[in-house]
Scaffold this motif. Structure first.
Motif, PDB file in Angstrom:
ATOM      1  N   LEU A  82     102.282 -18.719  36.116  1.00  0.00           N
ATOM      2  CA  LEU A  82     101.634 -18.551  34.540  1.00  0.00           C
ATOM      3  C   LEU A  82     100.633 -19.090  34.256  1.00  0.00           C
ATOM      4  CD1 LEU A  82     105.307 -20.312  33.261  1.00  0.00           C
ATOM      5  CD2 LEU A  82     104.771 -18.048  32.967  1.00  0.00           C
ATOM      6  N   PRO A  83     100.136 -18.592  33.000  1.00  0.00           N
ATOM      7  CA  PRO A  83      98.813 -19.079  32.400  1.00  0.00           C
ATOM      8  C   PRO A  83      98.743 -20.751  32.319  1.00  0.00           C
ATOM      9  CG  PRO A  83      99.398 -17.420  31.137  1.00  0.00           C
ATOM     10  CD  PRO A  83     100.470 -17.704  32.146  1.00  0.00           C
ATOM     11  N   PRO A  84      97.893 -21.455  32.683  1.00  0.00           N
ATOM     12  CA  PRO A  84      97.845 -22.868  32.822  1.00  0.00           C
ATOM     13  C   PRO A  84      98.449 -23.751  31.487  1.00  0.00           C
ATOM     14  CG  PRO A  84      95.618 -21.953  33.786  1.00  0.00           C
ATOM     15  CD  PRO A  84      96.528 -20.822  32.975  1.00  0.00           C
ATOM     16  N   GLN A  85      98.217 -23.170  30.345  1.00  0.00           N
ATOM     17  CA  GLN A  85      98.614 -23.853  29.435  1.00  0.00           C
ATOM     18  C   GLN A  85     100.092 -23.515  29.251  1.00  0.00           C
ATOM     19  OE1 GLN A  85      96.817 -21.147  29.118  1.00  0.00           O
ATOM     20  NE2 GLN A  85      97.674 -19.326  27.671  1.00  0.00           N
ATOM     21  N   ALA A  86     100.773 -22.763  30.036  1.00  0.00           N
ATOM     22  CA  ALA A  86     102.250 -22.533  29.964  1.00  0.00           C
ATOM     23  C   ALA A  86     103.132 -23.343  30.973  1.00  0.00           C
ATOM     24  CB  ALA A  86     102.496 -21.166  29.927  1.00  0.00           C
ATOM     25  N   ARG A  87     102.168 -23.684  32.106  1.00  0.00           N
ATOM     26  CA  ARG A  87     102.925 -24.261  33.075  1.00  0.00           C
ATOM     27  C   ARG A  87     103.753 -25.547  32.920  1.00  0.00           C
ATOM     28  NH1 ARG A  87      97.751 -23.429  37.116  1.00  0.00           N
ATOM     29  NH2 ARG A  87      98.082 -21.095  37.147  1.00  0.00           N
ATOM     30  N   GLY A  88     103.372 -26.425  31.742  1.00  0.00           N
ATOM     31  CA  GLY A  88     104.109 -27.465  31.510  1.00  0.00           C
ATOM     32  C   GLY A  88     105.532 -27.238  31.051  1.00  0.00           C
ATOM     33  N   ASP A  89     105.638 -26.157  30.256  1.00  0.00           N
ATOM     34  CA  ASP A  89     107.064 -25.805  29.578  1.00  0.00           C
ATOM     35  C   ASP A  89     107.663 -24.680  30.455  1.00  0.00           C
ATOM     36  OD1 ASP A  89     106.524 -27.508  27.586  1.00  0.00           O
ATOM     37  OD2 ASP A  89     105.736 -25.803  26.385  1.00  0.00           O
ATOM     38  N   ASN A  90     107.061 -24.349  31.591  1.00  0.00           N
ATOM     39  CA  ASN A  90     107.410 -23.168  32.557  1.00  0.00           C
ATOM     40  C   ASN A  90     107.874 -21.916  31.646  1.00  0.00           C
ATOM     41  OD1 ASN A  90     110.150 -24.654  32.115  1.00  0.00           O
ATOM     42  ND2 ASN A  90     110.755 -23.153  33.320  1.00  0.00           N
ATOM     43  N   GLN A  91     107.412 -21.750  30.503  1.00  0.00           N
ATOM     44  CA  GLN A  91     107.636 -20.404  29.915  1.00  0.00           C
ATOM     45  C   GLN A  91     106.330 -19.873  28.857  1.00  0.00           C
ATOM     46  OE1 GLN A  91     110.934 -21.163  27.332  1.00  0.00           O
ATOM     47  NE2 GLN A  91     110.006 -22.680  25.897  1.00  0.00           N
ATOM     48  N   ILE A  92     106.685 -18.842  28.672  1.00  0.00           N
ATOM     49  CA  ILE A  92     105.602 -18.193  27.754  1.00  0.00           C
ATOM     50  C   ILE A  92     106.245 -17.027  27.034  1.00  0.00           C
ATOM     51  CG2 ILE A  92     104.611 -16.312  29.430  1.00  0.00           C
ATOM     52  CD1 ILE A  92     102.061 -16.779  28.401  1.00  0.00           C
ATOM     53  N   ALA A  93     105.801 -17.012  25.730  1.00  0.00           N
ATOM     54  CA  ALA A  93     106.254 -15.744  24.928  1.00  0.00           C
ATOM     55  C   ALA A  93     105.287 -14.633  25.178  1.00  0.00           C
ATOM     56  CB  ALA A  93     106.130 -16.118  23.498  1.00  0.00           C
ATOM     57  N   VAL A  94     105.739 -13.493  25.246  1.00  0.00           N
ATOM     58  CA  VAL A  94     105.191 -12.445  25.853  1.00  0.00           C
ATOM     59  C   VAL A  94     105.231 -11.197  25.032  1.00  0.00           C
ATOM     60  CG1 VAL A  94     104.825 -10.622  27.665  1.00  0.00           C
ATOM     61  CG2 VAL A  94     105.459 -13.040  28.490  1.00  0.00           C
ATOM     62  N   ASP A  95     104.301 -10.496  24.507  1.00  0.00           N
ATOM     63  CA  ASP A  95     104.476  -9.319  23.875  1.00  0.00           C
ATOM     64  C   ASP A  95     104.636  -8.138  24.885  1.00  0.00           C
ATOM     65  OD1 ASP A  95     104.117  -9.697  21.021  1.00  0.00           O
ATOM     66  OD2 ASP A  95     102.195 -10.253  21.370  1.00  0.00           O
ATOM     67  N   VAL A  96     105.745  -7.241  24.866  1.00  0.00           N
ATOM     68  CA  VAL A  96     106.065  -6.247  25.517  1.00  0.00           C
ATOM     69  C   VAL A  96     106.147  -4.918  24.881  1.00  0.00           C
ATOM     70  CG1 VAL A  96     106.725  -7.598  27.803  1.00  0.00           C
ATOM     71  CG2 VAL A  96     108.495  -6.623  26.075  1.00  0.00           C
ATOM     72  N   ALA A  97     106.044  -3.871  25.492  1.00  0.00           N
ATOM     73  CA  ALA A  97     106.547  -2.479  24.917  1.00  0.00           C
ATOM     74  C   ALA A  97     107.710  -2.515  24.843  1.00  0.00           C
ATOM     75  CB  ALA A  97     105.849  -1.302  25.580  1.00  0.00           C
ATOM     76  N   PRO A  98     108.362  -1.809  23.834  1.00  0.00           N
ATOM     77  CA  PRO A  98     109.719  -1.534  23.614  1.00  0.00           C
ATOM     78  C   PRO A  98     110.324  -0.854  24.762  1.00  0.00           C
ATOM     79  CG  PRO A  98     108.739  -0.978  21.554  1.00  0.00           C
ATOM     80  CD  PRO A  98     107.647  -1.232  22.620  1.00  0.00           C
TER      81      PRO A  98
END
Length: 84
Positions: A15-31
């Motif tokens: 994960l990107p470094p800023q997301a590692r503490g929460d172990n999650q990230i919001a991601v925009d993906v194609a429908p």
């Protein structure tokens, strides 16, 4: 569309470094994006993608390339666990 992508144990390093503490990230993906399409950009080694859940439901390996995600889904992945 937005989904939540969670990685656990040693996979959090992907994960990107800023997301590692929460172990999650919001991601925009194609429908209609599949699980495999979401995972690929993060460079996860195939052998480490062991337990895959979408909204708490196990997705077998043979369905990951075709299982489309929808707005608000939570994709969670764990590596194999070893111990003794």
């Amino acid at each position: 569309m937005k989904i939540t992508f969670k990685l656990f144990a040693s996979l959090t390093d992907y994960l990107p470094p800023q997301a590692r503490g929460d172990n999650q990230i919001a991601v925009d993906v194609a429908p209609g994006a599949t699980i495999t399409q979401v995972i690929e950009p993060y460079g996860l080694p195939h052998k480490l993608v062991h337990l895959v859940l979408v909204n708490g439901v196990y997705i077998p390996p043979d369905q990951r390339a075709t299982r489309a995600l929808v707005e608000g889904d939570v994709l969670a992945i764990w590596p194999p666990i070893a111990g003794g």
